[in-house]
Design a protein around this motif. Structure first.
Motif, PDB file in Angstrom:
ATOM      1  N   ILE A 220       0.815  -1.216   0.000  1.00  0.00           N
ATOM      2  CA  ILE A 220       0.000   0.000   0.000  1.00  0.00           C
ATOM      3  C   ILE A 220       0.850   1.268   0.000  1.00  0.00           C
ATOM      4  O   ILE A 220       0.565   2.224  -0.717  1.00  0.00           O
ATOM      5  CB  ILE A 220      -0.957  -0.013   1.211  1.00  0.00           C
ATOM      6  N   CYS A 221       1.909   1.276   0.803  1.00  0.00           N
ATOM      7  CA  CYS A 221       2.737   2.485   0.924  1.00  0.00           C
ATOM      8  C   CYS A 221       3.853   2.552  -0.111  1.00  0.00           C
ATOM      9  O   CYS A 221       4.325   3.637  -0.439  1.00  0.00           O
ATOM     10  CB  CYS A 221       3.333   2.555   2.333  1.00  0.00           C
ATOM     11  N   ARG A 222       4.307   1.411  -0.614  1.00  0.00           N
ATOM     12  CA  ARG A 222       5.372   1.364  -1.626  1.00  0.00           C
ATOM     13  C   ARG A 222       4.946   0.481  -2.790  1.00  0.00           C
ATOM     14  O   ARG A 222       5.573  -0.535  -3.083  1.00  0.00           O
ATOM     15  CB  ARG A 222       6.671   0.824  -1.015  1.00  0.00           C
ATOM     16  N   PRO A 223       3.851   0.833  -3.468  1.00  0.00           N
ATOM     17  CA  PRO A 223       3.325  -0.059  -4.512  1.00  0.00           C
ATOM     18  C   PRO A 223       4.259  -0.236  -5.704  1.00  0.00           C
ATOM     19  O   PRO A 223       4.280  -1.306  -6.321  1.00  0.00           O
ATOM     20  CB  PRO A 223       2.013   0.623  -4.932  1.00  0.00           C
ATOM     21  N   LEU A 224       5.040   0.790  -6.054  1.00  0.00           N
ATOM     22  CA  LEU A 224       5.945   0.684  -7.206  1.00  0.00           C
ATOM     23  C   LEU A 224       7.142  -0.216  -6.897  1.00  0.00           C
ATOM     24  O   LEU A 224       7.660  -0.895  -7.794  1.00  0.00           O
ATOM     25  CB  LEU A 224       6.416   2.083  -7.623  1.00  0.00           C
ATOM     26  N   HIS A 225       7.595  -0.213  -5.647  1.00  0.00           N
ATOM     27  CA  HIS A 225       8.739  -1.035  -5.259  1.00  0.00           C
ATOM     28  C   HIS A 225       8.339  -2.440  -4.806  1.00  0.00           C
ATOM     29  O   HIS A 225       9.205  -3.300  -4.634  1.00  0.00           O
ATOM     30  CB  HIS A 225       9.523  -0.354  -4.127  1.00  0.00           C
ATOM     31  N   TYR A 226       7.031  -2.660  -4.598  1.00  0.00           N
ATOM     32  CA  TYR A 226       6.573  -3.937  -4.031  1.00  0.00           C
ATOM     33  C   TYR A 226       6.976  -5.148  -4.872  1.00  0.00           C
ATOM     34  O   TYR A 226       7.464  -6.143  -4.322  1.00  0.00           O
ATOM     35  CB  TYR A 226       5.050  -3.898  -3.853  1.00  0.00           C
ATOM     36  N   PRO A 227       6.794  -5.139  -6.216  1.00  0.00           N
ATOM     37  CA  PRO A 227       7.156  -6.343  -6.991  1.00  0.00           C
ATOM     38  C   PRO A 227       8.633  -6.699  -6.921  1.00  0.00           C
ATOM     39  O   PRO A 227       8.990  -7.884  -7.001  1.00  0.00           O
ATOM     40  CB  PRO A 227       6.744  -5.963  -8.432  1.00  0.00           C
ATOM     41  N   THR A 228       9.492  -5.690  -6.769  1.00  0.00           N
ATOM     42  CA  THR A 228      10.927  -5.984  -6.721  1.00  0.00           C
ATOM     43  C   THR A 228      11.409  -6.305  -5.308  1.00  0.00           C
ATOM     44  O   THR A 228      12.349  -7.081  -5.135  1.00  0.00           O
ATOM     45  CB  THR A 228      11.726  -4.783  -7.258  1.00  0.00           C
ATOM     46  N   VAL A 229      10.757  -5.714  -4.310  1.00  0.00           N
ATOM     47  CA  VAL A 229      11.180  -5.954  -2.917  1.00  0.00           C
ATOM     48  C   VAL A 229      10.605  -7.263  -2.393  1.00  0.00           C
ATOM     49  O   VAL A 229      11.326  -8.116  -1.871  1.00  0.00           O
ATOM     50  CB  VAL A 229      10.757  -4.771  -2.014  1.00  0.00           C
ATOM     51  N   MET A 230       9.310  -7.457  -2.532  1.00  0.00           N
ATOM     52  CA  MET A 230       8.643  -8.646  -1.995  1.00  0.00           C
ATOM     53  C   MET A 230       8.423  -9.660  -3.120  1.00  0.00           C
ATOM     54  O   MET A 230       7.320  -9.832  -3.634  1.00  0.00           O
ATOM     55  CB  MET A 230       7.323  -8.268  -1.328  1.00  0.00           C
ATOM     56  N   THR A 231       9.485 -10.327  -3.512  1.00  0.00           N
ATOM     57  CA  THR A 231       9.378 -11.402  -4.499  1.00  0.00           C
ATOM     58  C   THR A 231       8.952 -12.688  -3.799  1.00  0.00           C
ATOM     59  O   THR A 231       8.958 -12.790  -2.571  1.00  0.00           O
ATOM     60  CB  THR A 231      10.727 -11.611  -5.200  1.00  0.00           C
ATOM     61  N   VAL A 232       8.591 -13.681  -4.604  1.00  0.00           N
ATOM     62  CA  VAL A 232       8.167 -14.967  -4.034  1.00  0.00           C
ATOM     63  C   VAL A 232       9.321 -15.634  -3.286  1.00  0.00           C
ATOM     64  O   VAL A 232       9.144 -16.194  -2.195  1.00  0.00           O
ATOM     65  CB  VAL A 232       7.633 -15.886  -5.154  1.00  0.00           C
ATOM     66  N   GLN A 233      10.529 -15.554  -3.851  1.00  0.00           N
ATOM     67  CA  GLN A 233      11.692 -16.146  -3.185  1.00  0.00           C
ATOM     68  C   GLN A 233      11.982 -15.473  -1.846  1.00  0.00           C
ATOM     69  O   GLN A 233      12.271 -16.133  -0.842  1.00  0.00           O
ATOM     70  CB  GLN A 233      12.929 -16.053  -4.088  1.00  0.00           C
ATOM     71  N   ARG A 234      11.882 -14.128  -1.821  1.00  0.00           N
ATOM     72  CA  ARG A 234      12.113 -13.415  -0.562  1.00  0.00           C
ATOM     73  C   ARG A 234      11.007 -13.713   0.441  1.00  0.00           C
ATOM     74  O   ARG A 234      11.262 -13.809   1.656  1.00  0.00           O
ATOM     75  CB  ARG A 234      12.196 -11.922  -0.831  1.00  0.00           C
ATOM     76  N   CYS A 235       9.795 -13.868  -0.050  1.00  0.00           N
ATOM     77  CA  CYS A 235       8.681 -14.217   0.831  1.00  0.00           C
ATOM     78  C   CYS A 235       8.906 -15.583   1.475  1.00  0.00           C
ATOM     79  O   CYS A 235       8.632 -15.776   2.664  1.00  0.00           O
ATOM     80  CB  CYS A 235       7.376 -14.205   0.039  1.00  0.00           C
ATOM     81  N   ILE A 236       9.417 -16.530   0.699  1.00  0.00           N
ATOM     82  CA  ILE A 236       9.709 -17.870   1.239  1.00  0.00           C
ATOM     83  C   ILE A 236      10.804 -17.782   2.304  1.00  0.00           C
ATOM     84  O   ILE A 236      10.739 -18.449   3.344  1.00  0.00           O
ATOM     85  CB  ILE A 236      10.102 -18.829   0.103  1.00  0.00           C
ATOM     86  N   ARG A 237      11.813 -16.935   2.058  1.00  0.00           N
ATOM     87  CA  ARG A 237      12.878 -16.766   3.062  1.00  0.00           C
ATOM     88  C   ARG A 237      12.326 -16.132   4.343  1.00  0.00           C
ATOM     89  O   ARG A 237      12.712 -16.519   5.450  1.00  0.00           O
ATOM     90  CB  ARG A 237      13.994 -15.889   2.485  1.00  0.00           C
ATOM     91  N   ILE A 238      11.441 -15.157   4.193  1.00  0.00           N
ATOM     92  CA  ILE A 238      10.838 -14.524   5.372  1.00  0.00           C
ATOM     93  C   ILE A 238      10.024 -15.547   6.162  1.00  0.00           C
ATOM     94  O   ILE A 238      10.093 -15.609   7.401  1.00  0.00           O
ATOM     95  CB  ILE A 238       9.965 -13.330   4.956  1.00  0.00           C
ATOM     96  N   GLY A 239       9.262 -16.369   5.438  1.00  0.00           N
ATOM     97  CA  GLY A 239       8.478 -17.403   6.111  1.00  0.00           C
ATOM     98  C   GLY A 239       9.361 -18.399   6.847  1.00  0.00           C
ATOM     99  O   GLY A 239       9.077 -18.773   7.990  1.00  0.00           O
ATOM    100  N   ALA A 240      10.457 -18.821   6.205  1.00  0.00           N
ATOM    101  CA  ALA A 240      11.390 -19.743   6.860  1.00  0.00           C
ATOM    102  C   ALA A 240      12.030 -19.097   8.084  1.00  0.00           C
ATOM    103  O   ALA A 240      12.218 -19.749   9.122  1.00  0.00           O
ATOM    104  CB  ALA A 240      12.470 -20.183   5.868  1.00  0.00           C
ATOM    105  N   GLY A 241      12.341 -17.796   7.981  1.00  0.00           N
ATOM    106  CA  GLY A 241      12.904 -17.083   9.122  1.00  0.00           C
ATOM    107  C   GLY A 241      11.934 -17.016  10.294  1.00  0.00           C
ATOM    108  O   GLY A 241      12.348 -17.124  11.458  1.00  0.00           O
ATOM    109  N   CYS A 242      10.638 -16.856  10.002  1.00  0.00           N
ATOM    110  CA  CYS A 242       9.635 -16.837  11.067  1.00  0.00           C
ATOM    111  C   CYS A 242       9.589 -18.179  11.802  1.00  0.00           C
ATOM    112  O   CYS A 242       9.517 -18.223  13.045  1.00  0.00           O
ATOM    113  CB  CYS A 242       8.257 -16.513  10.487  1.00  0.00           C
ATOM    114  N   TRP A 243       9.638 -19.268  11.045  1.00  0.00           N
ATOM    115  CA  TRP A 243       9.617 -20.598  11.669  1.00  0.00           C
ATOM    116  C   TRP A 243      10.858 -20.820  12.535  1.00  0.00           C
ATOM    117  O   TRP A 243      10.765 -21.269  13.679  1.00  0.00           O
ATOM    118  CB  TRP A 243       9.547 -21.680  10.592  1.00  0.00           C
ATOM    119  N   VAL A 244      12.025 -20.491  11.996  1.00  0.00           N
ATOM    120  CA  VAL A 244      13.279 -20.728  12.728  1.00  0.00           C
ATOM    121  C   VAL A 244      13.351 -19.865  13.989  1.00  0.00           C
ATOM    122  O   VAL A 244      13.660 -20.356  15.090  1.00  0.00           O
ATOM    123  CB  VAL A 244      14.496 -20.464  11.810  1.00  0.00           C
TER     124      VAL A 244
END
Length: 344
Positions: A150-174
């Motif tokens: 919502i706040c960074r819509p132009l940067h969202y596709p490059t910042v929050m990629t699927v691969q980075r999302c998977i890493r964030i999810g793995a970091g939450c579990w660990v």
């Protein structure tokens, strides 16, 4: 009155013997504790059976609802975005979160002994509170995802990629499963007395500390600090994130755009309010004077009811999830009908 040195010596021997006997009893009790007794809900048999039917139905509905969300995200390509990948992980977490306590609670409702082994009690406590910590990390990650969208819509596709999302999810579990290692290890090393009754339906660390034979003020303070740090840090992060989101949404000129932005955040805000509202009442507010039954009811609110309401909140308030679930059920119905035709 004559005070002999011999009498003083005998008194000293008696007190020393009593002290030695006390420590020997502590050691004997500590070494003999092989199980704990979960008192749970001590009601009549009829009420126990009624609670069993309620909790078993809640457990089945929770598993079904969260599994539907996972399947919808897995089989619908439109939902394979960072927002819904985090949601699928969150639903998977909710399944194990409720599974860590409810099956044992259901067994105890129909059992006369209601016992849990020494190691089983600590494993239940570790997994339950580790998954609770993991839930706070996932709620923070989901709030950060909404902030970027919502706040960074132009940067969202490059910042929050699927691969980075998977890493964030793995970091939450660990991080969630590493967080409570130290407090649980400190509680595990405490000597436990002959009193093995836990007036709760789960192995709560605070109650385990109170069952210790020796004062454990340091361990109690460390556990309180750990609880406060993870609750307040993640809650403040989510709150500050949504303050920025609300400010950005209010700047949107069209009412339709504001409504769409709020609708994407409304489900997450409802889940955050439900989860943090219940755990803060238990672990932050002064509830030491409350009866044990009130503590159990408050614990039920975040351990059993929250995992039940989460899939309902996300499915009813999210249009894309509604469409995906309808397609999922249509596929299942068509497959079942095709199977019946082939058998006929």
């Amino acid at each position: 009155m004559v005070f002999n040195h011999t009498d003083f010596y005998d008194t000293h021997l008696v007190s020393a013997a009593l002290q030695t006997n006390e420590y020997s009893n502590i050691n004997n009790c500590s070494s003999s504790v092989s199980e704990f007794i979960l008192l749970g809900f001590s009601y009549t048999c009829e009420i126990q059976v009624f609670l069993f039917s309620i909790f078993s139905g809640t457990y089945i509905l929770t598993l079904t609802g969260n599994l539907c969300i996972i399947c919808a995200v897995r089989w619908n390509h439109r939902l394979q975005t960072p927002m819904y990948i985090l949601l699928a992980n969150f639903s998977f977490l909710e399944i194990w979160f409720i599974t860590s306590i409810v099956p044992n609670m259901l067994a105890n409702l129909l059992s006369e002994t209601s016992t849990i082994s020494f190691y089983g009690c600590f494993l239940q406590s570790y997994f339950f509170f580790s998954m609770g910590a993991t839930e706070t990390f996932f709620l923070s990650a989901m709030a950060f995802d909404r902030y970027l969208a919502i706040c960074r819509p132009l940067h969202y596709p490059t910042v929050m990629t699927v691969q980075r999302c998977i890493r964030i999810g793995a970091g939450c579990w660990v991080c969630g499963f590493l967080y409570f290692l130290l407090p649980m290890n400190l509680i595990f090393q405490l000597p436990f007395c002959c009193s093995k009754k836990i007036d709760h339906f789960l192995c709560d660390p605070d109650i385990l500390i109170k069952l210790s034979c020796v004062p454990a003020h340091a361990t109690e303070i460390i556990c309180a600090i750990y609880n406060s740090v993870i609750i307040f840090s993640t809650f403040l992060f989510i709150t500050s994130t949504y303050i920025l989101v609300i400010r950005a949404v209010l700047r949107v000129p069209s009412v339709e755009g504001q409504h769409k932005a709020f609708s994407t955040c409304g489900s997450h805000l409802a889940v955050v309010s439900l989860f943090y509202g219940s755990i803060m009442v238990i672990y932050v507010s002064p509830t030491a004077g409350n009866p044990a039954e009130i503590q159990k009811i408050l614990s039920l609110s975040y351990s059993v009811l929250t995992p039940l309401f989460n899939p309902l909140i996300y499915s009813f308030r999210n249009k894309e999830m509604k469409v995906a679930l309808r397609k999922l059920f249509r596929i299942k119905i068509s497959r079942n009908s095709n199977r019946t035709i082939k058998w006929n």
